[in-house]
Design a protein around this motif. Structure first.
Motif, mmCIF file in Angstrom:
data_model
loop_
_atom_site.group_PDB
_atom_site.id
_atom_site.type_symbol
_atom_site.label_atom_id
_atom_site.label_comp_id
_atom_site.label_asym_id
_atom_site.label_seq_id
_atom_site.Cartn_x
_atom_site.Cartn_y
_atom_site.Cartn_z
ATOM 1 N N GLY A 170 0.785 -1.220 0.000
ATOM 2 C CA GLY A 170 0.000 0.000 0.000
ATOM 3 C C GLY A 170 0.819 1.272 0.000
ATOM 4 N N LYS A 171 2.132 1.168 0.044
ATOM 5 C CA LYS A 171 2.992 2.352 0.027
ATOM 6 C C LYS A 171 3.458 2.624 -1.398
ATOM 7 C CE LYS A 171 4.472 1.654 4.747
ATOM 8 N NZ LYS A 171 5.556 1.323 5.644
ATOM 9 N N PRO A 172 3.741 3.904 -1.705
ATOM 10 C CA PRO A 172 4.185 4.214 -3.072
ATOM 11 C C PRO A 172 5.603 3.716 -3.309
ATOM 12 C CG PRO A 172 4.229 6.181 -1.721
ATOM 13 C CD PRO A 172 3.610 5.090 -0.880
ATOM 14 N N TYR A 173 5.913 3.450 -4.564
ATOM 15 C CA TYR A 173 7.278 3.097 -4.923
ATOM 16 C C TYR A 173 8.185 4.287 -4.645
ATOM 17 C CZ TYR A 173 5.486 -1.043 -7.280
ATOM 18 O OH TYR A 173 4.889 -2.235 -7.546
ATOM 19 N N ALA A 174 9.387 4.010 -4.164
ATOM 20 C CA ALA A 174 10.318 5.081 -3.805
ATOM 21 C C ALA A 174 10.686 5.939 -5.011
ATOM 22 C CB ALA A 174 11.571 4.489 -3.173
ATOM 23 N N ASN A 175 10.789 5.340 -6.175
ATOM 24 C CA ASN A 175 11.224 6.075 -7.357
ATOM 25 C C ASN A 175 10.114 6.159 -8.405
ATOM 26 O OD1 ASN A 175 11.185 3.396 -7.962
ATOM 27 N ND2 ASN A 175 13.178 3.341 -8.960
ATOM 28 N N PHE A 176 8.875 6.421 -7.959
ATOM 29 C CA PHE A 176 7.783 6.475 -8.923
ATOM 30 C C PHE A 176 8.009 7.659 -9.867
ATOM 31 C CE2 PHE A 176 6.139 9.240 -5.589
ATOM 32 C CZ PHE A 176 5.488 10.240 -6.284
ATOM 33 N N PRO A 177 7.706 7.470 -11.143
ATOM 34 C CA PRO A 177 7.909 8.569 -12.103
ATOM 35 C C PRO A 177 6.855 9.653 -11.903
ATOM 36 C CG PRO A 177 6.848 6.707 -13.160
ATOM 37 C CD PRO A 177 7.185 6.261 -11.761
ATOM 38 N N ARG A 178 7.155 10.843 -12.373
ATOM 39 C CA ARG A 178 6.202 11.949 -12.300
ATOM 40 C C ARG A 178 4.937 11.525 -13.060
ATOM 41 N NH1 ARG A 178 8.104 16.490 -10.884
ATOM 42 N NH2 ARG A 178 6.684 18.192 -10.599
ATOM 43 N N ILE A 179 3.788 11.711 -12.449
ATOM 44 C CA ILE A 179 2.543 11.268 -13.080
ATOM 45 C C ILE A 179 1.819 12.461 -13.699
ATOM 46 C CG2 ILE A 179 2.260 9.242 -11.635
ATOM 47 C CD1 ILE A 179 0.373 10.790 -9.908
ATOM 48 N N GLU A 180 0.976 12.166 -14.656
ATOM 49 C CA GLU A 180 0.287 13.212 -15.413
ATOM 50 C C GLU A 180 -0.760 13.937 -14.560
ATOM 51 O OE1 GLU A 180 -2.518 13.290 -19.295
ATOM 52 O OE2 GLU A 180 -0.688 12.110 -19.443
ATOM 53 N N ASP A 181 -1.458 13.210 -13.698
ATOM 54 C CA ASP A 181 -2.507 13.802 -12.873
ATOM 55 C C ASP A 181 -2.072 13.765 -11.409
ATOM 56 O OD1 ASP A 181 -4.776 14.693 -11.629
ATOM 57 O OD2 ASP A 181 -6.018 12.987 -12.183
ATOM 58 N N PRO A 182 -1.558 14.873 -10.869
ATOM 59 C CA PRO A 182 -1.037 14.877 -9.499
ATOM 60 C C PRO A 182 -2.096 15.137 -8.423
ATOM 61 C CG PRO A 182 -0.618 16.985 -10.504
ATOM 62 C CD PRO A 182 -1.296 16.133 -11.550
ATOM 63 N N ALA A 183 -3.363 15.052 -8.763
ATOM 64 C CA ALA A 183 -4.425 15.344 -7.804
ATOM 65 C C ALA A 183 -4.396 14.365 -6.636
ATOM 66 C CB ALA A 183 -5.785 15.280 -8.494
ATOM 67 N N ALA A 184 -4.883 14.839 -5.500
ATOM 68 C CA ALA A 184 -4.989 13.997 -4.306
ATOM 69 C C ALA A 184 -6.333 14.281 -3.646
ATOM 70 C CB ALA A 184 -3.854 14.296 -3.331
ATOM 71 N N ALA A 185 -6.906 13.251 -3.045
ATOM 72 C CA ALA A 185 -8.153 13.407 -2.291
ATOM 73 C C ALA A 185 -8.029 12.590 -1.013
ATOM 74 C CB ALA A 185 -9.349 12.931 -3.102
ATOM 75 N N MET A 186 -8.500 13.151 0.069
ATOM 76 C CA MET A 186 -8.455 12.472 1.358
ATOM 77 C C MET A 186 -9.877 12.333 1.870
ATOM 78 S SD MET A 186 -5.906 13.370 4.410
ATOM 79 C CE MET A 186 -4.797 12.014 4.473
ATOM 80 N N TYR A 187 -10.292 11.098 2.094
ATOM 81 C CA TYR A 187 -11.631 10.784 2.597
ATOM 82 C C TYR A 187 -11.498 10.330 4.037
ATOM 83 C CZ TYR A 187 -12.703 10.523 -2.393
ATOM 84 O OH TYR A 187 -12.846 10.807 -3.716
ATOM 85 N N PHE A 188 -12.429 10.752 4.887
ATOM 86 C CA PHE A 188 -12.434 10.290 6.269
ATOM 87 C C PHE A 188 -13.794 10.561 6.887
ATOM 88 C CE2 PHE A 188 -10.832 14.621 6.232
ATOM 89 C CZ PHE A 188 -11.492 15.247 7.280
ATOM 90 N N THR A 189 -14.007 9.965 8.038
ATOM 91 C CA THR A 189 -15.244 10.160 8.787
ATOM 92 C C THR A 189 -14.966 11.147 9.904
ATOM 93 O OG1 THR A 189 -15.889 7.890 8.320
ATOM 94 C CG2 THR A 189 -17.070 9.003 10.080
ATOM 95 N N TYR A 190 -15.807 12.172 10.012
ATOM 96 C CA TYR A 190 -15.688 13.172 11.075
ATOM 97 C C TYR A 190 -17.062 13.368 11.686
ATOM 98 C CZ TYR A 190 -14.960 17.660 13.403
ATOM 99 O OH TYR A 190 -14.889 18.663 14.335
ATOM 100 N N LYS A 191 -17.179 13.061 12.966
ATOM 101 C CA LYS A 191 -18.457 13.152 13.676
ATOM 102 C C LYS A 191 -19.563 12.435 12.907
ATOM 103 C CE LYS A 191 -17.404 17.183 16.404
ATOM 104 N NZ LYS A 191 -17.833 18.472 16.887
ATOM 105 N N ASP A 192 -19.283 11.199 12.497
ATOM 106 C CA ASP A 192 -20.214 10.314 11.794
ATOM 107 C C ASP A 192 -20.658 10.840 10.431
ATOM 108 O OD1 ASP A 192 -20.163 8.371 13.802
ATOM 109 O OD2 ASP A 192 -21.692 9.426 14.949
ATOM 110 N N LYS A 193 -19.891 11.751 9.843
ATOM 111 C CA LYS A 193 -20.176 12.231 8.488
ATOM 112 C C LYS A 193 -18.958 11.955 7.614
ATOM 113 C CE LYS A 193 -23.350 15.882 9.780
ATOM 114 N NZ LYS A 193 -23.602 17.302 9.852
#
Length: 169
Positions: free
Chosen positions: A32-55
């Motif tokens: 589940g961890k990224p490769y140490a030498n991953f190449p630059r990717i075309e889409d650098p977007a990131a999203a973080m999902y989590f539960t906060y106060k049951d939402k």
């Protein structure tokens, strides 16, 4: 990348969030961890999902050209929101979070959600007692005899419980 990920996860933890999932287009190893030498990717977007106060919450960023910079932007946003809570303006924090509420996943005919998602189980090792506890908690809310409950939601919970217990055996 790892430092940005760990710092973002820590901010969510300090906020009181649970069941954190970080989504990027970075290729991952089997652990589940990224490769140490991953190449630059075309889409650098990131999203973080989590539960906060049951939402369910979602923070996303695609402003920067590197994935780790987008993760850092998410971390800094959560850090700022934690500051709002610390400074005693909790009503503002709740108002701010309304914009980050995750949209429910679309239900596609013939496509079912994984039991972990349905039971809101998280990443832990499957355990029969915990699975049953998750099921009972959600079933008490989703039962068709209760306000807001439905037969479809109850059927999904029943199937998820059965799938989870089957995975254990």
């Amino acid at each position: 990348m790892a430092a940005a990920r760990d710092a973002a996860f820590n901010e969510v933890r300090l906020l009181g969030g649970r069941h954190v999932v970080l989504s990027t287009n970075v290729p991952l190893r089997q652990d589940g961890k990224p490769y140490a030498n991953f190449p630059r990717i075309e889409d650098p977007a990131a999203a973080m999902y989590f539960t906060y106060k049951d939402k369910q919450m979602c923070f996303a960023c695609d402003r920067w050209t590197r994935v780790e910079d987008n993760i850092q932007a998410i971390r800094k946003t959560i850090e700022a929101l934690r500051g709002i809570a610390r400074w005693g303006t909790g009503d503002m924090l709740q108002a701010a979070f309304t914009g980050f509420t995750a949209l429910p996943a679309p239900i596609v005919a013939g496509m079912k959600r994984h039991w972990r998602e349905v039971l809101q189980y998280g990443d832990g090792r499957p355990d029969a007692a915990i699975i049953r506890g998750c099921y009972q908690r959600l079933a008490s809310l989703a039962h068709p005899d209760r306000a807001g409950g439905s037969t479809e939601r109850m059927a999904e919970l029943n199937q998820a419980r059965d799938d989870a217990l089957k995975e254990l055996s």
